[in-house]
Motif scaffolding. Structure first.
Motif, PDB file in Angstrom:
ATOM      1  N   ALA A 147       0.811  -1.228   0.000  1.00 56.60           N
ATOM      2  CA  ALA A 147       0.000   0.000   0.000  1.00 56.60           C
ATOM      3  C   ALA A 147       0.846   1.282   0.000  1.00 56.60           C
ATOM      4  N   THR A 148       1.970   1.285   0.721  1.00 57.70           N
ATOM      5  CA  THR A 148       2.754   2.528   0.779  1.00 57.70           C
ATOM      6  C   THR A 148       3.377   2.860  -0.572  1.00 57.70           C
ATOM      7  N   ALA A 149       3.935   1.847  -1.228  1.00 57.71           N
ATOM      8  CA  ALA A 149       4.524   2.078  -2.555  1.00 57.71           C
ATOM      9  C   ALA A 149       3.436   2.517  -3.529  1.00 57.71           C
ATOM     10  N   GLY A 172      16.096   4.044  -1.630  1.00 62.13           N
ATOM     11  CA  GLY A 172      15.581   2.964  -0.777  1.00 62.13           C
ATOM     12  C   GLY A 172      15.174   1.790  -1.643  1.00 62.13           C
ATOM     13  N   ARG A 173      15.479   0.603  -1.164  1.00 65.02           N
ATOM     14  CA  ARG A 173      15.159  -0.600  -1.961  1.00 65.02           C
ATOM     15  C   ARG A 173      14.496  -1.684  -1.111  1.00 65.02           C
ATOM     16  N   SER A 174      13.726  -1.252  -0.104  1.00 63.57           N
ATOM     17  CA  SER A 174      13.070  -2.274   0.720  1.00 63.57           C
ATOM     18  C   SER A 174      11.973  -2.958  -0.095  1.00 63.57           C
ATOM     19  N   ASN A 175      11.614  -4.159   0.357  1.00 65.15           N
ATOM     20  CA  ASN A 175      10.569  -4.908  -0.344  1.00 65.15           C
ATOM     21  C   ASN A 175       9.198  -4.267  -0.193  1.00 65.15           C
ATOM     22  N   CYS A 195      18.471   3.801  -5.734  1.00 55.75           N
ATOM     23  CA  CYS A 195      19.639   4.020  -4.870  1.00 55.75           C
ATOM     24  C   CYS A 195      19.400   3.352  -3.519  1.00 55.75           C
ATOM     25  N   HIS A 196      20.477   3.055  -2.830  1.00 50.84           N
ATOM     26  CA  HIS A 196      20.360   2.401  -1.527  1.00 50.84           C
ATOM     27  C   HIS A 196      21.584   2.737  -0.702  1.00 50.84           C
ATOM     28  N   SER A 197      21.713   2.059   0.437  1.00 55.99           N
ATOM     29  CA  SER A 197      22.762   2.464   1.377  1.00 55.99           C
ATOM     30  C   SER A 197      24.175   2.213   0.851  1.00 55.99           C
ATOM     31  N   HIS A 198      24.328   1.436  -0.228  1.00 53.09           N
ATOM     32  CA  HIS A 198      25.658   1.213  -0.800  1.00 53.09           C
ATOM     33  C   HIS A 198      25.919   2.094  -2.030  1.00 53.09           C
ATOM     34  N   ASP A 235       8.182  12.307  -0.452  1.00 57.25           N
ATOM     35  CA  ASP A 235       8.882  11.945   0.781  1.00 57.25           C
ATOM     36  C   ASP A 235       8.053  10.896   1.523  1.00 57.25           C
ATOM     37  N   VAL A 236       8.513   9.647   1.469  1.00 55.21           N
ATOM     38  CA  VAL A 236       7.766   8.558   2.105  1.00 55.21           C
ATOM     39  C   VAL A 236       8.151   8.426   3.585  1.00 55.21           C
ATOM     40  N   GLY A 237       9.288   8.969   3.945  1.00 53.63           N
ATOM     41  CA  GLY A 237       9.835   8.774   5.294  1.00 53.63           C
ATOM     42  C   GLY A 237       8.909   9.262   6.393  1.00 53.63           C
ATOM     43  N   ILE A 238       8.855   8.487   7.452  1.00 55.71           N
ATOM     44  CA  ILE A 238       8.154   8.919   8.668  1.00 55.71           C
ATOM     45  C   ILE A 238       9.110   8.650   9.817  1.00 55.71           C
ATOM     46  N   ASN A 239       9.646   9.706  10.388  1.00 60.03           N
ATOM     47  CA  ASN A 239      10.614   9.556  11.468  1.00 60.03           C
ATOM     48  C   ASN A 239      10.190  10.427  12.643  1.00 60.03           C
ATOM     49  N   LEU A 271      -2.752   8.733   2.400  1.00 57.49           N
ATOM     50  CA  LEU A 271      -3.167   8.018   1.198  1.00 57.49           C
ATOM     51  C   LEU A 271      -2.959   6.505   1.355  1.00 57.49           C
ATOM     52  N   THR A 272      -1.887   6.123   2.035  1.00 58.78           N
ATOM     53  CA  THR A 272      -1.581   4.700   2.253  1.00 58.78           C
ATOM     54  C   THR A 272      -2.776   3.992   2.887  1.00 58.78           C
ATOM     55  N   ASN A 273      -3.297   4.638   3.913  1.00 56.60           N
ATOM     56  CA  ASN A 273      -4.417   4.067   4.654  1.00 56.60           C
ATOM     57  C   ASN A 273      -5.652   3.883   3.759  1.00 56.60           C
TER      58      ASN A 273
HETATM   59  P1  NAD Z   1      13.879   0.044   5.398  1.00 56.14           P
HETATM   60  O1  NAD Z   1      14.736   0.378   6.563  1.00 56.14           O
HETATM   61  O2  NAD Z   1      13.342  -1.312   5.239  1.00 56.14           O
HETATM   62  O3  NAD Z   1      14.655   0.420   4.074  1.00 56.14           O
HETATM   63  C1  NAD Z   1      15.385   1.604   3.951  1.00 56.14           C
HETATM   64  C2  NAD Z   1      16.092   1.643   2.613  1.00 56.14           C
HETATM   65  O4  NAD Z   1      16.801   2.870   2.526  1.00 56.14           O
HETATM   66  C3  NAD Z   1      17.115   0.519   2.423  1.00 56.14           C
HETATM   67  O5  NAD Z   1      16.954  -0.043   1.144  1.00 56.14           O
HETATM   68  C4  NAD Z   1      18.475   1.229   2.528  1.00 56.14           C
HETATM   69  O6  NAD Z   1      19.434   0.656   1.657  1.00 56.14           O
HETATM   70  C5  NAD Z   1      18.125   2.645   2.107  1.00 56.14           C
HETATM   71  N1  NAD Z   1      19.008   3.628   2.747  1.00 56.14           N
HETATM   72  C6  NAD Z   1      19.236   3.768   4.070  1.00 56.14           C
HETATM   73  N2  NAD Z   1      20.138   4.756   4.272  1.00 56.14           N
HETATM   74  C7  NAD Z   1      20.472   5.233   3.060  1.00 56.14           C
HETATM   75  C8  NAD Z   1      21.364   6.233   2.613  1.00 56.14           C
HETATM   76  N3  NAD Z   1      22.105   6.959   3.473  1.00 56.14           N
HETATM   77  N4  NAD Z   1      21.484   6.462   1.290  1.00 56.14           N
HETATM   78  C9  NAD Z   1      20.744   5.738   0.398  1.00 56.14           C
HETATM   79  N5  NAD Z   1      19.858   4.767   0.776  1.00 56.14           N
HETATM   80  C10 NAD Z   1      19.734   4.521   2.085  1.00 56.14           C
HETATM   81  O7  NAD Z   1      12.670   1.132   5.458  1.00 56.14           O
HETATM   82  P2  NAD Z   1      11.232   1.089   4.746  1.00 56.14           P
HETATM   83  O8  NAD Z   1      10.350   0.145   5.452  1.00 56.14           O
HETATM   84  O9  NAD Z   1      11.392   1.019   3.276  1.00 56.14           O
HETATM   85  O10 NAD Z   1      10.715   2.553   5.135  1.00 56.14           O
HETATM   86  C11 NAD Z   1      11.344   3.702   4.617  1.00 56.14           C
HETATM   87  C12 NAD Z   1      10.737   4.930   5.260  1.00 56.14           C
HETATM   88  O11 NAD Z   1       9.358   4.989   4.900  1.00 56.14           O
HETATM   89  C13 NAD Z   1      10.769   4.942   6.788  1.00 56.14           C
HETATM   90  O12 NAD Z   1      10.958   6.259   7.218  1.00 56.14           O
HETATM   91  C14 NAD Z   1       9.381   4.462   7.160  1.00 56.14           C
HETATM   92  O13 NAD Z   1       8.982   4.950   8.429  1.00 56.14           O
HETATM   93  C15 NAD Z   1       8.571   5.090   6.072  1.00 56.14           C
HETATM   94  N6  NAD Z   1       7.275   4.425   5.830  1.00 56.14           N
HETATM   95  C16 NAD Z   1       6.234   5.242   5.548  1.00 56.14           C
HETATM   96  C17 NAD Z   1       4.991   4.716   5.298  1.00 56.14           C
HETATM   97  C18 NAD Z   1       3.856   5.632   4.920  1.00 56.14           C
HETATM   98  O14 NAD Z   1       2.700   5.239   4.924  1.00 56.14           O
HETATM   99  N7  NAD Z   1       4.167   6.885   4.560  1.00 56.14           N
HETATM  100  C19 NAD Z   1       4.798   3.334   5.363  1.00 56.14           C
HETATM  101  C20 NAD Z   1       5.905   2.493   5.591  1.00 56.14           C
HETATM  102  C21 NAD Z   1       7.142   3.084   5.821  1.00 56.14           C
END
Ligand code: NAD
Length: 308
Positions: A147-149, A172-175, A195-198, A235-239, A271-273
């Protein structure tokens, strides 16, 4: 040095789009009940306690209430065994009213993800965690999307942001977020870089993007000097930082540079919800109409190929 754009960026807010989706879902629930004589249920399974996910769960259950879906919370304690998790999922699977099941992540270390995936019916996997749904997405078929993607790309599509032929960079490349978002952007005919952490020199890659989707879980990772002027940012991040909820994008430095950006909070989150609820109704309709036989583990897959 950042080159400021002339006007303030357009704020891509998820709330109004979510309200439209919820309105449709509420109408679908009424129609479904009239036709089938029951209201479908969405089961949220929680194993152990995790504070941030508790907030998320309650938002899902509130969302169910707002549109007339029967939201059910199934709580298993910290001490729950694999066998107990399996038993709870089997009970839900045997209930024809339960159209969708979400298992809250992260699971406790004692419960491997495999425990859930081996039991979860892909037809009820409305948050797209099952490998079958992930495979359908990667092949360009209609399964259930995470749903988030889905929300991250839907906010662009519904806001009329052009994606075809444009360069989209996903950080970010999470599943659950980055990888499926990249595949959905491909489906929209964008040229996609992940892009990802590497990744070496993230800034130089991000600077080539017309559209940037950031899902890294690193507050303020993307700053204004990393962006092409006029780029569009999701910006998907929630911190949680102190008392504040912030994204992965440094809004203050990015806003003067970009043409459009999703705020945090108020962007992808709402929107995810709503999208999850729309997935639930799709699952309910498919199951009630027998389009996809329950338990047979076979899917009717409408062909929607991605051109190579
Ligand atoms: P995750 O930790 O599973 O994955 C993070 C990804 O970011 C990894 O692939 C990692 O390689 C990459 N990454 C980390 N540091 C990096 C850097 N310095 N440079 C480049 N890439 C980097 O996290 P996730 O589950 O994919 O969630 C990502 C974010 O989305 C989090 O902030 C989470 O809270 C948020 N989120 C939001 C919703 C929403 O509804 N908006 C839902 C789920 C997650």
């Amino acid at each position: 040095m950042t080159i400021p754009t002339e006007a303030a960026p357009r704020l891509l807010r998820g709330g109004p789009i979510a309200a439209t989706i919820r309105e449709q879902v509420a109408a679908d629930v009424v129609e479904f009940r009239t036709e089938h004589g029951y209201v479908p249920a969405l089961a949220v399974v929680v194993v152990g306690r995790d504070a941030p996910s508790a907030v998320y769960l309650h938002k899902i259950l509130d969302g169910c209430g707002r549109v007339g879906i029967d939201g059910r919370l199934v709580e298993l304690g910290d001490e729950a065994t694999q066998a107990e998790v399996v038993a709870a999922l089997r009970t839900l699977d045997a209930d024809p009213v339960v159209a969708g099941i979400i298992v809250q992540m992260p699971l406790p270390p004692t419960i491997p993800l495999r425990t859930v995936i081996d039991i979860l019916d892909p037809l009820r996997d409305i948050d797209g965690i099952h490998p079958l749904n992930a495979g359908l997405l990667s092949l360009g078929y209609e399964g259930f999307l995470p749903a988030t993607a889905h929300a991250a790309v839907e906010i662009l599509v519904r806001s009329g942001i052009e994606l075809e032929g444009r360069h989209a960079v996903v950080v970010g490349r999470s599943n659950v977020v980055g990888k499926p978002a990249a595949l959905l952007l491909l489906r929209q005919h964008a040229t996609v870089t992940v892009c990802h952490s590497h990744t070496r020199d993230l800034a130089s890659v991000v600077r080539t993007a017309d559209v940037v989707v950031v899902a890294a879980g690193r507050p303020g990772l993307v700053t204004g000097d990393m962006l092409k002027p006029g780029a569009v940012v999701v910006d998907v991040g929630i911190n949680v930082v102190g008392d504040a909820l912030v994204g992965d994008v440094d809004f203050a430095s990015v806003a003067p540079v970009v043409s459009a950006i999703t705020p945090v909070p108020g962007g992808v989150g709402p929107l995810t919800n709503a999208i999850l609820l729309s997935h639930l109704m799709r699952a309910a309709r498919d199951q009630a109409q027998g389009l996809v036989p329950l338990g047979a583990r076979s899917l009717a897959v409408p062909v929607q190929e991605i051109p190579s």
